[in-house]
Design a protein around this motif. Structure first.
Motif, PDB file in Angstrom:
ATOM      1  N   LEU A  29      25.045  27.868  51.873  1.00 59.17           N
ATOM      2  CA  LEU A  29      23.710  27.983  52.474  1.00 59.17           C
ATOM      3  C   LEU A  29      23.495  29.366  53.078  1.00 59.17           C
ATOM      4  CD1 LEU A  29      23.466  24.483  54.190  1.00 59.17           C
ATOM      5  CD2 LEU A  29      22.063  25.301  52.287  1.00 59.17           C
ATOM      6  N   LEU A  30      24.559  29.931  53.672  1.00 57.10           N
ATOM      7  CA  LEU A  30      24.446  31.276  54.232  1.00 57.10           C
ATOM      8  C   LEU A  30      24.161  32.289  53.128  1.00 57.10           C
ATOM      9  CD1 LEU A  30      24.812  33.532  56.354  1.00 57.10           C
ATOM     10  CD2 LEU A  30      27.272  33.399  55.927  1.00 57.10           C
ATOM     11  N   LEU A  31      24.901  32.228  52.041  1.00 55.48           N
ATOM     12  CA  LEU A  31      24.702  33.171  50.950  1.00 55.48           C
ATOM     13  C   LEU A  31      23.306  33.037  50.345  1.00 55.48           C
ATOM     14  CD1 LEU A  31      28.200  32.786  49.243  1.00 55.48           C
ATOM     15  CD2 LEU A  31      27.360  34.769  50.527  1.00 55.48           C
ATOM     16  N   LYS A  32      22.820  31.783  50.265  1.00 51.57           N
ATOM     17  CA  LYS A  32      21.475  31.566  49.725  1.00 51.57           C
ATOM     18  C   LYS A  32      20.414  32.153  50.647  1.00 51.57           C
ATOM     19  CE  LYS A  32      18.196  27.911  48.493  1.00 51.57           C
ATOM     20  NZ  LYS A  32      17.949  26.450  48.485  1.00 51.57           N
ATOM     21  N   SER A  33      20.527  31.896  51.938  1.00 53.88           N
ATOM     22  CA  SER A  33      19.500  32.352  52.883  1.00 53.88           C
ATOM     23  C   SER A  33      19.510  33.863  53.052  1.00 53.88           C
ATOM     24  CB  SER A  33      19.695  31.683  54.245  1.00 53.88           C
ATOM     25  OG  SER A  33      20.914  32.087  54.838  1.00 53.88           O
ATOM     26  N   SER A  34      20.684  34.500  52.910  1.00 59.52           N
ATOM     27  CA  SER A  34      20.755  35.953  53.089  1.00 59.52           C
ATOM     28  C   SER A  34      20.269  36.707  51.866  1.00 59.52           C
ATOM     29  CB  SER A  34      22.189  36.381  53.412  1.00 59.52           C
ATOM     30  OG  SER A  34      23.050  36.141  52.309  1.00 59.52           O
ATOM     31  N   GLY A  35      20.228  36.028  50.728  1.00 58.76           N
ATOM     32  CA  GLY A  35      19.749  36.674  49.510  1.00 58.76           C
ATOM     33  C   GLY A  35      20.586  37.866  49.086  1.00 58.76           C
ATOM     34  N   GLY A  36      21.850  37.890  49.483  1.00 62.57           N
ATOM     35  CA  GLY A  36      22.725  38.995  49.095  1.00 62.57           C
ATOM     36  C   GLY A  36      22.733  40.154  50.069  1.00 62.57           C
ATOM     37  N   ALA A  37      21.815  40.177  51.061  1.00 59.35           N
ATOM     38  CA  ALA A  37      21.787  41.249  52.062  1.00 59.35           C
ATOM     39  C   ALA A  37      22.773  40.921  53.177  1.00 59.35           C
ATOM     40  CB  ALA A  37      20.379  41.411  52.632  1.00 59.35           C
ATOM     41  N   LEU A  38      23.714  41.816  53.451  1.00 58.06           N
ATOM     42  CA  LEU A  38      24.769  41.538  54.423  1.00 58.06           C
ATOM     43  C   LEU A  38      24.574  42.257  55.754  1.00 58.06           C
ATOM     44  CD1 LEU A  38      27.945  41.614  52.150  1.00 58.06           C
ATOM     45  CD2 LEU A  38      26.491  39.665  52.764  1.00 58.06           C
ATOM     46  N   ASP A  39      23.669  43.254  55.818  1.00 63.75           N
ATOM     47  CA  ASP A  39      23.493  44.034  57.044  1.00 63.75           C
ATOM     48  C   ASP A  39      22.640  43.292  58.062  1.00 63.75           C
ATOM     49  OD1 ASP A  39      25.025  46.092  56.122  1.00 63.75           O
ATOM     50  OD2 ASP A  39      23.334  47.251  55.335  1.00 63.75           O
ATOM     51  N   ALA A  82      32.996  36.615  57.649  1.00 59.73           N
ATOM     52  CA  ALA A  82      34.328  36.819  58.221  1.00 59.73           C
ATOM     53  C   ALA A  82      34.799  35.566  58.942  1.00 59.73           C
ATOM     54  CB  ALA A  82      34.306  38.012  59.180  1.00 59.73           C
ATOM     55  N   TRP A  83      33.898  34.884  59.601  1.00 58.17           N
ATOM     56  CA  TRP A  83      34.245  33.631  60.296  1.00 58.17           C
ATOM     57  C   TRP A  83      34.721  32.591  59.286  1.00 58.17           C
ATOM     58  CZ3 TRP A  83      32.243  28.615  60.104  1.00 58.17           C
ATOM     59  CH2 TRP A  83      32.644  27.749  61.134  1.00 58.17           C
ATOM     60  N   PHE A  84      34.014  32.489  58.148  1.00 56.11           N
ATOM     61  CA  PHE A  84      34.429  31.536  57.121  1.00 56.11           C
ATOM     62  C   PHE A  84      35.810  31.901  56.566  1.00 56.11           C
ATOM     63  CE2 PHE A  84      29.786  30.678  56.790  1.00 56.11           C
ATOM     64  CZ  PHE A  84      29.833  29.305  56.935  1.00 56.11           C
ATOM     65  N   SER A  85      36.074  33.213  56.397  1.00 54.05           N
ATOM     66  CA  SER A  85      37.370  33.633  55.887  1.00 54.05           C
ATOM     67  C   SER A  85      38.484  33.250  56.855  1.00 54.05           C
ATOM     68  CB  SER A  85      37.381  35.145  55.647  1.00 54.05           C
ATOM     69  OG  SER A  85      36.496  35.504  54.609  1.00 54.05           O
ATOM     70  N   ALA A 123      21.066  27.059  57.509  1.00 54.00           N
ATOM     71  CA  ALA A 123      22.374  27.703  57.361  1.00 54.00           C
ATOM     72  C   ALA A 123      23.083  27.808  58.710  1.00 54.00           C
ATOM     73  CB  ALA A 123      22.208  29.082  56.732  1.00 54.00           C
ATOM     74  N   ASP A 124      22.330  28.151  59.759  1.00 53.09           N
ATOM     75  CA  ASP A 124      22.918  28.231  61.098  1.00 53.09           C
ATOM     76  C   ASP A 124      23.447  26.878  61.558  1.00 53.09           C
ATOM     77  OD1 ASP A 124      22.368  30.881  61.231  1.00 53.09           O
ATOM     78  OD2 ASP A 124      20.824  30.769  62.769  1.00 53.09           O
ATOM     79  N   LEU A 125      22.623  25.858  61.405  1.00 59.91           N
ATOM     80  CA  LEU A 125      23.009  24.531  61.877  1.00 59.91           C
ATOM     81  C   LEU A 125      24.180  23.982  61.066  1.00 59.91           C
ATOM     82  CD1 LEU A 125      19.485  23.000  62.550  1.00 59.91           C
ATOM     83  CD2 LEU A 125      21.200  23.654  64.238  1.00 59.91           C
ATOM     84  N   ALA A 126      24.192  24.250  59.762  1.00 57.26           N
ATOM     85  CA  ALA A 126      25.309  23.802  58.930  1.00 57.26           C
ATOM     86  C   ALA A 126      26.614  24.460  59.395  1.00 57.26           C
ATOM     87  CB  ALA A 126      25.035  24.128  57.466  1.00 57.26           C
ATOM     88  N   MET A 127      26.519  25.729  59.758  1.00 61.35           N
ATOM     89  CA  MET A 127      27.688  26.457  60.257  1.00 61.35           C
ATOM     90  C   MET A 127      28.151  25.876  61.592  1.00 61.35           C
ATOM     91  SD  MET A 127      27.884  30.584  60.538  1.00 61.35           S
ATOM     92  CE  MET A 127      29.380  31.456  60.997  1.00 61.35           C
ATOM     93  N   ALA A 128      27.195  25.601  62.484  1.00 65.05           N
ATOM     94  CA  ALA A 128      27.537  25.044  63.797  1.00 65.05           C
ATOM     95  C   ALA A 128      28.146  23.655  63.669  1.00 65.05           C
ATOM     96  CB  ALA A 128      26.292  25.002  64.683  1.00 65.05           C
ATOM     97  N   CYS A 129      27.684  22.897  62.689  1.00 62.73           N
ATOM     98  CA  CYS A 129      28.167  21.521  62.502  1.00 62.73           C
ATOM     99  C   CYS A 129      29.352  21.440  61.532  1.00 62.73           C
ATOM    100  CB  CYS A 129      27.030  20.633  61.992  1.00 62.73           C
ATOM    101  SG  CYS A 129      25.649  20.485  63.148  1.00 62.73           S
ATOM    102  N   ASP A 130      29.796  22.608  61.047  1.00 65.94           N
ATOM    103  CA  ASP A 130      30.941  22.668  60.129  1.00 65.94           C
ATOM    104  C   ASP A 130      30.679  21.831  58.879  1.00 65.94           C
ATOM    105  OD1 ASP A 130      33.364  23.642  59.319  1.00 65.94           O
ATOM    106  OD2 ASP A 130      34.556  22.125  60.368  1.00 65.94           O
ATOM    107  N   ALA A 131      29.469  21.970  58.326  1.00 64.87           N
ATOM    108  CA  ALA A 131      29.110  21.230  57.114  1.00 64.87           C
ATOM    109  C   ALA A 131      29.817  21.841  55.899  1.00 64.87           C
ATOM    110  CB  ALA A 131      27.592  21.259  56.912  1.00 64.87           C
ATOM    111  N   PRO A 132      30.152  21.039  54.900  1.00 66.18           N
ATOM    112  CA  PRO A 132      30.881  21.539  53.728  1.00 66.18           C
ATOM    113  C   PRO A 132      30.145  22.634  52.969  1.00 66.18           C
ATOM    114  CG  PRO A 132      30.864  19.136  53.776  1.00 66.18           C
ATOM    115  CD  PRO A 132      29.926  19.581  54.840  1.00 66.18           C
ATOM    116  N   ASP A 133      28.811  22.592  52.948  1.00 62.84           N
ATOM    117  CA  ASP A 133      28.045  23.567  52.172  1.00 62.84           C
ATOM    118  C   ASP A 133      27.553  24.732  53.021  1.00 62.84           C
ATOM    119  OD1 ASP A 133      26.301  22.066  53.679  1.00 62.84           O
ATOM    120  OD2 ASP A 133      24.762  21.924  52.122  1.00 62.84           O
ATOM    121  N   ALA A 134      28.112  24.918  54.215  1.00 65.09           N
ATOM    122  CA  ALA A 134      27.601  25.927  55.148  1.00 65.09           C
ATOM    123  C   ALA A 134      27.664  27.336  54.564  1.00 65.09           C
ATOM    124  CB  ALA A 134      28.382  25.862  56.466  1.00 65.09           C
ATOM    125  N   GLU A 135      28.781  27.691  53.916  1.00 57.30           N
ATOM    126  CA  GLU A 135      28.917  29.056  53.388  1.00 57.30           C
ATOM    127  C   GLU A 135      27.943  29.298  52.241  1.00 57.30           C
ATOM    128  OE1 GLU A 135      32.445  32.228  52.189  1.00 57.30           O
ATOM    129  OE2 GLU A 135      32.928  30.104  52.501  1.00 57.30           O
TER     130      GLU A 135
END
Length: 848
Positions: free
Chosen positions: A693-703, A721-724, A679-691
């Protein structure tokens, strides 16, 4: 004078105050004239803001009582004390000269001159201790060197008067939980909040003597947490040019108070023994710089030092005895007793593990060798002896047969059979450990014997539930953890003082990784310690709970105590190494990881915990060499795959690291660490599925999570917030940022010290475009131990402030500090010169 502050100049009762010459936490000091006796004095006055504080007034009164309790030429003389209006005062000898701090600022002193200072100071300190008085704040600022070269101890503001010899072990912790003294001169036992006595003053004295000889404090670091870490973890050594002084300093700086001098009078005698009887250079040489006399005196001391040094080092301490304990065999027909045999093995191991003269290889490391391959245990694990056992349990009775063999010859050196009622196992485990240690020639201290003989519970049913729980403790499956927690809580219901069971509950709640368990995990650990303050499992559980809550400095102290009580605890060593790395103590982290490797060279986690600090203080080539060695031994370990990807990122190939990370995630489906990395690398590389992957890896926990293995520490909420913002939805981004800031500031105000927290706040301000405020939070992250500059380069949430001058300054601090740590590291050399050659060879390749 009532509540008004004392004037800078003017009359104050019978004294005329001429000028203010100093101030500190316990008073303001003025040069004054005693109008009654017509002499110059120093007047210490309690500041007006403290006049109404009973504790301050009491400590002020204690100072006058302490320093006036005896006379010594090297302790400032107290003339009188009283109260003017509502303001307490102390009149004392006025000493003209320089503080020892200013003397040391000119550079290190030759050994002869250092001795000339140290001898009278030690004699003065011994006199105070003989009178039952502890100074508790020795430091160069509290020592004055007169124009004639006479050292004098000042400021007994933190002194404690002990009422009787039988009561001369006292806590140096204040009622509010703070520790008295100055941080870089505190003894380890003071920092850990344990009882301290005159030997804490010896530690401060040894620190000062080191400073005289080397020109710098051996423990002072850039931040408070780093200084604490240095005192608890580092062992400064003087070179042989310091001669016999080095052995005196080293003894004063021993981490264990029992290894210091039994009395300060003994310390004073040791210093006098190495002082030149008719020194050619006395203290005036510091003032007039007579170089020839200094050289003569220094040579004389060095000649004497060489002889004493040689004698002192003819006897070397023996290394710990390595006892390899293989899992005991179950001889019972009833399958229900399988858990019992495993539990007995763990219980005996847990007791032997508490003996500091023993090194205990991990159970999994020993069990990989069958009876037919027993001879390999010696070479692979450096074992001295091997313990095997058989357990027969039936109808409330227990038979335990043990055999201890020499690892070199495989001949039996000791054997014994224990026939007991099964309810006696809580007592038997300690007795077995003592017997095994005796047969293996491993000495046991009185404190260790007391802990070994302690009975954990008198409730047989509670203990049986505890043994059943051990079977499921190591499982990572949620249903197994739930069953184990249920068994342990039943055990505590049967015996509310079952500390070991409470500690295990805390550990399992931490292991489960649910943020909702954090408070409960901390609560159970504290309950366990309240029952048994010397419980190693309780301290370990407390350390894990603190780490999970972000209180990393408290976690370090708890891990330190856990390792002191149980030096063979592999899990504690590995987790402690992570916390040390979080606090930028990479040398200490690597030292702990090497100890873990020593106990289990067949455990992939020990290799991982070695890589964590090595990536900072080792070169890229050394880190690459380590990961290749790790891969040879554990080709299927997911963390070695993570390490290879990190090396690729460190080498500047961020873009091409995403593809191998995705492949790793395919092989290790559901692994949260691998998913987070992708998820981190997808975000750094601006991959289409980055967001997604983040939601999947966080499992719904935002803190925020403070024990994690992501590239960056920001919370999922800040990332969303960065994605928004990328989508142009500023309103959604600001709502997420506001929530993230609220949570982060709540944590910050609560005292959480994890470096990821200020980085979270830096990212929040960076995403809002406030570069200066973001850089300020990054500076706080640096102060808390953050050193991951190479990862920062790929963090998109901080991209907007990367060119900010203040941000660049922080990055340069990180770069300089890591480079210095790399240049000074000794542990990296030891890793490749001592540890690597002793690692067992990798297993042969599997047949296809």
């Amino acid at each position: 004078m009532s509540s008004q502050s004392a004037p800078i100049c003017g009359d104050f009762g019978r004294f005329h105050l001429e000028s203010k010459i100093g101030a500190g936490g316990m008073g303001e000091v003025y040069r004054a004239t005693d109008l009654k006796l017509r002499r110059t004095v120093a007047i210490k006055i309690l500041p007006a803001r403290f006049v109404d504080e009973p504790s301050r007034r009491m400590r002020f009164e204690v100072e006058s009582q302490a320093a006036a309790a005896f006379n010594h030429p090297n302790i400032v003389t107290i003339y009188d004390a009283g109260v003017e209006g509502e303001t307490p005062w102390i009149a004392m000898e006025f000493v003209e000269g320089r503080t020892l701090r200013k003397v040391v600022a000119d550079g290190p002193l030759p050994p002869a001159q250092s001795i000339d200072i140290a001898v009278p100071l030690a004699d003065a300190l011994a006199k105070a201790h003989d009178a039952g008085i502890l100074h508790r704040d020795l430091k160069p600022e509290n020592i004055m060197i007169t124009a004639e070269g006479v050292p004098k101890i000042l400021d007994f503001g933190l002194a404690r008067i002990l009422p009787a010899a039988s009561e001369q072990t006292a806590s140096l912790t204040n009622a509010d939980g703070t520790v008295t003294g100055t941080l870089s001169y505190m003894a380890p036992e003071q920092l850990l909040g344990r009882s301290s006595d005159h030997r804490a003053d010896q530690f401060a004295f040894g620190t000062i003597l080191y400073e005289l000889l080397k020109g710098q404090n051996p423990f002072q670091r850039e931040t408070g947490p780093q200084t604490i870490a240095a005192i608890l973890e580092t062992t400064p050594r003087l070179d042989t040019r310091s001669g016999p002084l080095s052995s005196i300093v080293n003894r004063c700086l021993a981490k264990d108070p029992a290894q210091r001098y039994d009395s300060t009078r003994e310390l004073a005698r040791a210093l006098k023994a190495v002082q030149q009887p008719a020194s050619a250079v006395r203290w005036p040489a510091l003032w007039n710089g007579v170089l020839a006399k200094t050289i003569i005196a220094t040579l004389a001391v060095c000649i004497l030092a060489a002889g004493l040094w040689k004698v002192r080092n003819t006897v070397l301490p023996s290394r710990p005895r390595v006892i390899a304990i293989r899992s005991f065999r179950n001889l019972s027909d009833d399958p229900r007793y399988v858990y019992y045999t495993g539990g007995i093995t763990d219980e005996v191991r847990s007791r032997v593990s508490l003996i500091s003269s023993v090194r205990l290889p991990a159970r999994s490391a020993v069990d990989r060798y069958s009876e037919a391959d027993t001879a390999s245990i010696r070479s692979a694990l450096n074992a001295d002896v091997i313990l095997d056992g058989e357990v027969l349990a039936a109808k409330g009775q227990l038979r335990l047969k043990l055999q201890l063999r020499d690892a070199r010859t495989l001949k039996t050196v000791w054997s014994r059979q224990y026939d007991r009622a099964s309810g006696e196992l809580p007592v038997l485990r300690g007795q077995v450990a003592l017997d095994v240690a005796g047969a293996a020639d491993a000495p046991v201290t009185a404190d260790e014997r007391r802990r070994l003989e302690r009975r954990p519970t008198t409730n047989e049913e509670a203990y049986d539930l505890y043994l059943q729980a051990k079977k499921g403790r190591s499982s990572g499956q949620r249903d197994a953890l739930a069953r184990t927690l249920s068994l342990l809580k039943q055990a505590v219901e049967l015996d509310p003082r079952f500390s070991d069971a409470m500690a295990d509950i805390s550990y399992l709640l931490h292991l489960r990784g649910d943020p909702r368990d954090k408070a409960e995990a901390l609560d159970w650990a504290q309950k366990a310690l309240a029952v048994d303050p010397d419980s190693a499992p309780a301290h370990q559980s407390l350390a894990n709970a603190y780490a999970g809550n972000g209180a990393v400095t408290k976690s370090r102290a708890a891990f330190k105590r856990a390792i002191e009580l149980d030096p063979n605890n592999l899990t504690a060593l590995n987790n402690f190494s992570v916390v040390a790395a979080q606090l930028a103590d990479f040398e200490g982290s690597l030292r702990l990881a090497r100890r873990s490797l020593e106990l289990n060279p067949h455990f992939t986690e020990s290799y991982f915990h070695t890589f964590l600090p090595l990536q900072f203080i080792g070169s890229h080539e050394q880190s690459t060499r380590w990961v290749r060695l790790w891969r040879d031994r554990f080709p299927m370990a997911y963390r070695v795959g993570i390490a290879e990807i990190i090396l690729q990122i460190m080498g500047g190939d961020l873009r091409n690291s995403l593809a191998p990370a995705r492949k790793l995630a395919e092989v290790h489906k559901g692994n949260i660490e691998v998913e987070s990395l992708v998820a981190d690398l997808a975000m750094a590389c601006d991959a289409p599925d980055a967001e997604q992957l983040l939601l999947k890896s966080s499992g719904g926990a935002l803190d925020p999570s403070y024990m994690q293995y992501m590239l960056w520490p920001e919370s999922p909420r800040a990332r969303l917030a960065w994605f928004s913002l990328r989508r142009g939805d500023k309103a959604a981004a600001e709502k997420l940022l506001a929530d993230a800031e609220r949570v982060a500031m709540e944590h910050w105000r609560s005292g959480i010290q994890a470096s990821g927290l200020p980085i979270e706040l830096a990212a929040i301000h960076a995403l809002r475009g406030d570069g200066n405020e973001a850089a300020s939070w990054m500076q706080r992250a640096y102060d808390a131990g953050w050193r991951e500059r190479r990862y920062l380069q790929s963090d998109p949430m901080l991209a907007l402030i990367r060119e900010n001058p203040r941000m660049k300054a922080v990055e340069q601090q990180v770069e300089d500090d890591v480079r210095r740590k790399r240049e000074e590291s000794r542990e990296v050399t030891l890793l490749f010169e001592q540890t690597v050659p002793t690692l067992p060879p990798p297993p042969p390749p599997r047949k296809k």
